[in-house]
Design a protein around this motif. Structure first.
Motif, PDB file in Angstrom:
ATOM      1  N   GLU A 135       0.599  -0.987  -0.036  1.00  0.00           N
ATOM      2  CA  GLU A 135      -0.182  -0.071  -0.307  1.00  0.00           C
ATOM      3  C   GLU A 135       0.744   0.822  -0.164  1.00  0.00           C
ATOM      4  N   THR A 141      -3.670  -3.755  -7.561  1.00  0.00           N
ATOM      5  CA  THR A 141      -3.949  -4.701  -7.668  1.00  0.00           C
ATOM      6  C   THR A 141      -3.560  -5.776  -6.703  1.00  0.00           C
ATOM      7  N   SER A 200      -2.204  -5.560  -3.586  1.00  0.00           N
ATOM      8  CA  SER A 200      -2.337  -4.985  -2.058  1.00  0.00           C
ATOM      9  C   SER A 200      -3.770  -5.461  -1.424  1.00  0.00           C
ATOM     10  N   PHE A 201      -4.419  -4.653  -2.761  1.00  0.00           N
ATOM     11  CA  PHE A 201      -5.810  -5.814  -2.737  1.00  0.00           C
ATOM     12  C   PHE A 201      -6.559  -7.073  -2.756  1.00  0.00           C
ATOM     13  N   ILE A 226      -7.717  -9.448   0.633  1.00  0.00           N
ATOM     14  CA  ILE A 226      -8.794  -9.635   0.422  1.00  0.00           C
ATOM     15  C   ILE A 226      -9.142 -11.588   0.662  1.00  0.00           C
ATOM     16  N   TYR A 256      -8.359  -4.800   8.486  1.00  0.00           N
ATOM     17  CA  TYR A 256      -8.611  -3.549   8.228  1.00  0.00           C
ATOM     18  C   TYR A 256      -7.795  -2.235   8.672  1.00  0.00           C
TER      19      TYR A 256
END
Length: 113
Positions: free
Chosen positions: A15, A39, A41-42, A46, A58
């Motif tokens: 991030e 992409t 990082s997410f 997830i 989070y």
């Protein structure tokens, strides 16, 4: 530390890269790297959130990202060092560590309605 927490740590570190990319990208290749970092990082966050409590994941993710971004700005991009800012980041990191310590490594089961 299990694999899912490693995913959270890596997602937070990546991030920092994409946030810096949003600010400093100047050409197509740099923007492409930023998109790849977003992409990755997410994807990692997830995957971790599938097996760990989402709220804690989070909070840890954003805490790592915030602290890393502030530190990177000061170390590499000439942001002035301010003791108050560093102390507040330390408080943030203490909260993140505290959340990790009081959270089990298993997500809570879904409640059926």
């Amino acid at each position: 530390m299990n694999r899912n927490w490693i995913y959270v740590l890596l997602a937070g570190l990546v991030e920092v890269i994409w946030v810096m990319g949003l600010k400093y990208s100047n050409n197509t290749l740099e923007w492409l790297g930023t998109i790849v970092a977003i992409t990755a990082s997410f994807y990692l966050i997830i995957e971790a959130a599938k097996r760990l409590p989402v709220g804690t994941v989070y909070a840890v993710f954003t805490g790592i990202g915030t602290a890393g971004t502030v530190a990177s700005e000061m170390l590499f991009f000439g942001e002035p060092f301010k003791l108050v800012k560093v102390l507040l980041i330390c408080v943030l990191l203490a909260g993140v560590v505290g959340l990790k310590l009081v959270t089990s490594d298993h997500a809570e089961p879904e409640v059926s309605k």
